[in-house]
Design a protein around this motif. Structure first.
Motif, short mmCIF file in Angstrom:
data_model
loop_
_atom_site.label_atom_id
_atom_site.label_comp_id
_atom_site.label_asym_id
_atom_site.label_seq_id
_atom_site.Cartn_x
_atom_site.Cartn_y
_atom_site.Cartn_z
N HIS A 556 0.86 -1.18 0.00
CA HIS A 556 0.00 0.00 0.00
C HIS A 556 0.90 1.23 0.00
CE1 HIS A 556 -3.54 2.39 0.44
NE2 HIS A 556 -3.27 2.79 1.67
N ARG A 557 0.47 2.25 -0.72
CA ARG A 557 1.31 3.44 -0.87
C ARG A 557 1.36 4.29 0.39
NH1 ARG A 557 -2.43 7.01 -5.03
NH2 ARG A 557 -4.27 7.22 -3.67
N ASN A 558 0.35 4.17 1.27
CA ASN A 558 0.35 4.94 2.51
C ASN A 558 1.13 4.21 3.60
OD1 ASN A 558 -1.19 7.02 1.42
ND2 ASN A 558 -3.11 5.99 1.95
N ALA A 559 1.46 4.94 4.67
CA ALA A 559 2.29 4.39 5.73
C ALA A 559 1.50 3.63 6.77
CB ALA A 559 3.08 5.52 6.40
N ASP A 560 0.17 3.65 6.69
CA ASP A 560 -0.64 2.94 7.67
C ASP A 560 -2.04 2.73 7.10
OD1 ASP A 560 -1.38 1.66 9.93
OD2 ASP A 560 -1.13 3.36 11.29
N PHE A 561 -2.87 2.03 7.84
CA PHE A 561 -4.25 1.81 7.44
C PHE A 561 -4.99 3.15 7.45
CE2 PHE A 561 -2.82 -2.22 9.10
CZ PHE A 561 -3.38 -3.16 8.24
N THR A 562 -5.71 3.44 6.38
CA THR A 562 -6.46 4.69 6.30
C THR A 562 -7.95 4.48 6.36
OG1 THR A 562 -6.39 4.58 3.88
CG2 THR A 562 -4.64 5.82 4.98
N ARG A 563 -8.41 3.28 6.09
CA ARG A 563 -9.83 2.96 6.14
C ARG A 563 -9.99 1.45 6.21
NH1 ARG A 563 -13.27 3.05 0.78
NH2 ARG A 563 -14.38 1.66 2.20
N GLY A 564 -11.23 1.00 6.29
CA GLY A 564 -11.49 -0.43 6.33
C GLY A 564 -12.19 -0.84 7.61
N LYS A 565 -12.90 -1.95 7.52
CA LYS A 565 -13.61 -2.47 8.67
C LYS A 565 -12.62 -2.95 9.73
CE LYS A 565 -17.63 -3.97 6.00
NZ LYS A 565 -18.46 -5.13 5.59
N ALA A 566 -13.01 -2.76 10.98
CA ALA A 566 -12.13 -3.11 12.08
C ALA A 566 -11.76 -4.60 12.07
CB ALA A 566 -12.78 -2.74 13.41
N ARG A 567 -12.72 -5.45 11.72
CA ARG A 567 -12.42 -6.89 11.73
C ARG A 567 -11.42 -7.25 10.63
NH1 ARG A 567 -17.95 -7.07 10.17
NH2 ARG A 567 -18.26 -7.54 7.96
N ASN A 568 -11.50 -6.56 9.47
CA ASN A 568 -10.54 -6.83 8.40
C ASN A 568 -9.14 -6.36 8.80
OD1 ASN A 568 -12.40 -8.01 6.69
ND2 ASN A 568 -12.90 -6.09 5.66
N VAL A 569 -9.06 -5.17 9.40
CA VAL A 569 -7.76 -4.65 9.85
C VAL A 569 -7.16 -5.58 10.90
CG1 VAL A 569 -6.59 -2.73 10.99
CG2 VAL A 569 -8.38 -2.27 9.31
N GLY A 570 -8.00 -6.02 11.84
CA GLY A 570 -7.51 -6.92 12.87
C GLY A 570 -7.02 -8.24 12.31
N GLU A 571 -7.72 -8.79 11.31
CA GLU A 571 -7.31 -10.05 10.71
C GLU A 571 -6.00 -9.90 9.95
OE1 GLU A 571 -7.38 -14.07 9.89
OE2 GLU A 571 -8.57 -12.89 11.30
N ILE A 572 -5.84 -8.78 9.23
CA ILE A 572 -4.59 -8.54 8.51
C ILE A 572 -3.43 -8.45 9.49
CG2 ILE A 572 -3.32 -6.84 7.15
CD1 ILE A 572 -5.23 -8.45 5.48
N ARG A 573 -3.60 -7.73 10.57
CA ARG A 573 -2.53 -7.62 11.57
C ARG A 573 -2.21 -8.99 12.17
NH1 ARG A 573 -1.47 -2.31 12.71
NH2 ARG A 573 -3.16 -0.78 12.39
N SER A 574 -3.24 -9.81 12.39
CA SER A 574 -3.01 -11.15 12.93
C SER A 574 -2.22 -12.01 11.95
CB SER A 574 -4.35 -11.80 13.25
OG SER A 574 -4.18 -13.14 13.68
N LEU A 575 -2.55 -11.93 10.66
CA LEU A 575 -1.82 -12.70 9.66
C LEU A 575 -0.37 -12.28 9.58
CD1 LEU A 575 -4.49 -12.82 6.80
CD2 LEU A 575 -3.73 -14.73 8.21
N VAL A 576 -0.13 -10.98 9.71
CA VAL A 576 1.25 -10.48 9.69
C VAL A 576 2.01 -11.01 10.90
CG1 VAL A 576 2.69 -8.41 9.85
CG2 VAL A 576 0.69 -8.42 8.36
N THR A 577 1.37 -10.98 12.07
CA THR A 577 2.01 -11.47 13.29
C THR A 577 2.34 -12.96 13.18
OG1 THR A 577 0.80 -9.84 14.61
CG2 THR A 577 1.75 -11.72 15.79
#
Length: 643
Positions: A556-577
């Motif tokens: 992603h071109r931005n440095a952090d999450f700028t939008r999106g559902k909380a559950r999707n953001v949480g799942e992405i962070r979990s997959l990264v972890t």
């Protein structure tokens, strides 16, 4: 809250369940009262008696005046002539554990074969008689049939070594298969009885068990009464809703139902954001806000999810000026109609209704020009095509991708709708809840069945009105296609065309770049790059990362999450972890070759080996197409004004 015809089914569902429950209870109550006996027969038997007992006029007292009814049979039947020839049975009879009525049921399950000398017979049981005819004569006699279920008390009916194996034939319910060993009371030299047994065996093999109508079937009557009354209530309810829906306006009402958040009590808990199926809500600075009001359709799931009542749905906010009049015709361009999400009225059921209604405004014409050109083959375009075919109009439907591509872009197995939909020519779709795969399959079958004139991979590049005729230009396989038509229906939806990146794509690499994910399973074991960090991109990355052996990189071109559902953001962070996803922020895609992709971040460029690239950075609605046709659009996001 007043329920409008366009209200979501999450409100109607609870009302339908209440109506069904009340109707079911009422039906059962009426059936119970109607079938309740007015008098109770004090001498009523628990079931019909055997046919010979009926002929002999046997009453209840004939048997039940004895202390043990099983001993009453010898009053009419010769006890010496009916002794058992089997040692095991003889021992049980002496012990008092086996009596006449254990094998020959006095009520209910007892079966008889009554033979006549002419070969005619009557198979009877439970008060029912089934006559028949043998192909030969037989001794006049009555032979009882003993069900194998009686023998299962002591014998193993499934064992080939058990003596009962000699008495069985066929398979099925042992309670409805008779034993073929009828020599329990065998007497030497009684050829008359042996001949009768042979005839009875033939009847037992060639005729079915006699089923009776039992008095104890009342529970099934209760079930049928409840089902019938429930069905009648729901049919009435549904027809009433259909009448309301048909009377509902096609275009969006001047007052739009939108969430209103009390910022003084909002907890910022994301409950409403997670509940909203259309991504209308977001949380900013710990408070929920209506980020995309045009996408809201008044569904009250968010209101129900709010834990403290800070959010409510209201009619207080007014929607912007409409592009179309009440008949879906463009205010600025007469002869052009809009259908589906472009009108500001979401939901598949509304798109189907609008597509058919727009075609109903088209009249048959003469000359070389088509009667109507339909742009888009989504729900609205499909309904318009079916109605045009039904009315015998000269039409063509142009689709830049494939049939129902907007639905195909949904994640695998996503539930698309939860209520029956009516489409022209076909009537109501047979399923009330389906996945996107089932819906696309159904629509594809319908399109093929009616041979609809849908031209796939035709991207409309311009619509211009020349006098009374529209000129529609489309691109197909690097060639321009020009159609002349009297009317145009634009049903492209708000997704429009997928946004593309301005990158270098080497020859032969185009086939590895995709703009939506149809089936994550097909990419198992592949190396995949996902570009974007919106909900569509995150859902695709989550689906891909769950496939065995798939290596997923997300940029992603931005440095952090700028939008999106909380559950999707949480799942992405979990997959990264869990190191199942490689997330690279502040990174851009520069070029794609047949074997790798070139990425660029603040440290420089790097190469990444990939098998597929998904560019999921949103879509570009058809505002430019509408503006080129004369519709007054003032911003790319769909805001517009008159004049």
């Amino acid at each position: 809250m007043k329920l409008t015809p366009n209200a979501s089914t999450d409100v109607r569902r609870s009302r339908d369940m209440l109506i069904a429950a009340v109707a079911c209870a009422a039906g059962i109550a009426v059936f119970t009262v109607a079938t309740r006996p007015t008098t109770l027969a004090t001498n009523a038997a628990p079931g019909p008696v055997a046919r010979p007992h009926q002929r002999a006029g046997v009453t209840c007292d004939s048997c039940h005046s004895h202390e043990d009814a099983r001993t009453s049979c010898t009053g009419c039947h010769d006890a010496n002539a009916h002794t058992s020839t089997r040692p095991g049975h003889t021992r049980m009879r002496a012990e008092g554990t086996l009596g006449c009525t254990d094998c020959h049921r006095a009520h209910g399950a007892g079966q008889m074969v009554t033979l006549e000398s002419t070969g005619a017979f009557i198979r009877s049981g439970d008060g029912v008689e089934a006559p028949g005819q043998l192909g030969h004569g037989a001794p006049a006699a009555t032979v009882p049939l003993v069900p194998l279920s009686v023998c299962s008390r002591c014998h193993d009916l499934t064992s080939r070594t058990d003596p009962i194996a000699l008495c069985t034939a066929g398979t099925g319910d042992p309670s409805k298969r008779p034993s073929l060993c009828m020599d329990e009371h065998k007497r030497a030299g009684d050829t008359h009885r042996f001949a009768a047994w042979d005839a009875a065996r033939e009847v037992a093999r060639t005729t079915a068990w006699v089923d009776a109508k039992h008095e104890d079937a009342q529970p099934w009557g209760l079930f049928a009464a409840g089902l019938a009354s429930t069905s009648a209530a729901l049919v009435f309810r549904r027809r009433r809703r259909e009448t309301q829906a048909n009377d509902a306006p096609l275009a969006p009402p001047p007052v739009k139902r939108l969430p209103v958040i009390d910022t003084s009590t909002c907890l910022g808990c994301h409950a409403c954001v997670d509940a909203c199926p259309f991504d209308v809500l977001e949380v900013e600075k710990f408070v929920a806000v209506v980020a995309r009001p045009d996408d809201c359709c008044g569904v009250v799931l968010c209101q129900k999810a709010c834990p403290n009542g800070s959010l409510r749905i209201t009619d207080a906010l007014t929607s912007p000026p409409r592009l179309v009049d009440d008949n879906l015709e463009c205010v600025d361009v007469p002869g052009m109609f809009l259908a589906g999400d472009l009108t500001g009225l979401p939901l598949i059921k509304n798109a189907l209704r609008q597509g058919a209604a727009a075609v109903d405004r088209v009249e048959k014409g003469s000359g070389d020009a088509l009667d109507v050109v339909i742009v888009g083959a989504g729900p609205a375009g499909l309904a318009a095509s079916l109605r045009a075919k039904e009315r015998g109009l000269r039409y063509a439907t142009l689709e830049q991708a494939t049939l129902a591509s907007s639905i195909q872009a949904f994640p695998r197995h996503k539930l698309v709708y939860d209520q029956p939909l009516d489409i022209p020519c076909e009537g109501e779709l047979w399923m009330r809840e389906c996945t996107k795969e089932e819906l696309v399959m159904r629509w594809t079958r319908v399109a093929r069945k009616h041979a609809l004139a849908i031209r796939e991979h035709h991207r409309v590049s311009g619509i211009a009105k020349e006098g009374d005729v529209f000129v529609v230009r489309a691109e197909h396989e690097n060639a321009e296609v020009v159609l002349r038509t009297r009317r145009v229906i634009v049903a492209t939806g708000r997704r429009g065309s997928p946004r593309k990146l301005d990158i270098d794509i080497a020859p032969g690499s185009e086939s590895k770049i995709f703009y939506h994910l149809a089936d994550a399973r097909s990419l198992a074991g592949e190396r995949v790059l996902v570009v974007g960090l919106g909900d569509a991109a995150m859902e695709a990355a989550i689906a891909l990362a769950s496939q065995p052996g798939t290596r997923v990189t997300m940029i992603h071109r931005n440095a952090d999450f700028t939008r999106g559902k909380a559950r999707n953001v949480g799942e992405i962070r979990s997959l990264v972890t869990r190191k199942k996803l490689d997330l690279r922020l502040a990174t851009e895609l520069v070029s794609v070759t047949p074997k790798r992709a070139t990425l660029k971040d603040k440290t420089g460029s790097s190469a990444l080996e990939v098998d597929a690239v998904f560019v999921l950075i949103g879509g570009k609605p058809s505002w430019e197409l509408l503006a080129g046709a004369g519709v007054q659009i003032v911003s790319e996001d769909g805001s517009y004004s008159r004049g």
